[in-house]
Write a protein that holds these residues in place. Sequence first.
Motif, PDB file in Angstrom:
ATOM      1  N   THR A 117       0.865  -1.184   0.000  1.00 31.96           N
ATOM      2  CA  THR A 117       0.000   0.000   0.000  1.00 31.96           C
ATOM      3  C   THR A 117       0.895   1.225   0.000  1.00 31.96           C
ATOM      4  O   THR A 117       1.379   1.656   1.045  1.00 31.96           O
TER       5      THR A 117
ATOM      6  N   GLN B 214      -3.747   2.361  -2.229  1.00 33.72           N
ATOM      7  CA  GLN B 214      -4.016   2.209  -0.802  1.00 33.72           C
ATOM      8  C   GLN B 214      -4.922   1.017  -0.527  1.00 33.72           C
ATOM      9  O   GLN B 214      -5.490   0.896   0.554  1.00 33.72           O
ATOM     10  N   THR B 215      -5.021   0.148  -1.504  1.00 32.46           N
ATOM     11  CA  THR B 215      -5.913  -1.001  -1.376  1.00 32.46           C
ATOM     12  C   THR B 215      -5.206  -2.273  -1.822  1.00 32.46           C
ATOM     13  O   THR B 215      -4.497  -2.281  -2.826  1.00 32.46           O
TER      14      THR B 215
ATOM     15  N   CYS C 117      -5.735  -1.649  -8.089  1.00 30.88           N
ATOM     16  CA  CYS C 117      -4.956  -1.634  -6.852  1.00 30.88           C
ATOM     17  C   CYS C 117      -4.029  -2.856  -6.845  1.00 30.88           C
ATOM     18  O   CYS C 117      -3.932  -3.583  -7.826  1.00 30.88           O
TER      19      CYS C 117
END
Length: 267
Positions: free
Chosen positions: A132, A138-139, A165
């Motif tokens: 992340t 951020q996932t 992600c």
Amino acid sequence: MTELTLQPKVYIVGAGPGDPDLITVKGLRILQAADVVLYTDSLVSEDLIARAKPSAEVLKSAGMDLDEMVELMIARVQAGQSVARVHTGDPAVYGAILEQMSLLKKADVAFEIIPGVSSVFAAAAALQAELTVPELTQTLILTRASGRTPVPEREELQSLASHHCTLALYLSSTLTKKVMRELMDAGWSPDTPVAVVQRASWPDQLIVRTTLAQLDDAMRENGIRSHAMILAGWALDPTLIDQDGHRSKLYDKSFTHRFRKGVPTHE
């Protein structure tokens, strides 16, 4: 450290990814104190199981079906013994523990779960990667490609990949062509970084860095068809460690948070 006294119940213990030292302290203490150790012998280190107490009954579960395993655990607990049911990684992720807990509950047999280190985190550690990365992704999605065992339609890989992600793919080593196709259909670039870690944390651990377009060739060239974690996304770019960008706000001297007042910067 005082000797642990266990209750007559089933302790479902996450053994970690392979390295016998990556079990939690609590998990190790339970393993060392249990009267019965039932472990996944195809995946759990024999060096770890050797730490069971000398008087423990040690049993392998790879050749057992669900009913055999659960009936054995029920019988031992009803006889007043403690049972350490030792799973690889963390039992909450692809651990097939729900079906065991359901039958234990029906038999009114108590159980407790001890978490463990999943192979995804052992793989990230081996790669020296942060999954992340600020302002990049951020996932993290933990999933698997659909094969002989299907996934729900709304969780097909192409749908999940649309978030762009970091993806961690379990149980997908023989489905790399499908992985490539579905990620590219979701708009992923052919040069997206991919890293494969086979048998993360074991002595024979193998790391392969490649791109999405070269994933199937890299797997075939290295003979990887099982026991591998596939990580994909720009967080796997090995050049990130040499860059100054993508720093977190947590340690930014100009950023104020609960424990520190930021210092204004002047350009």
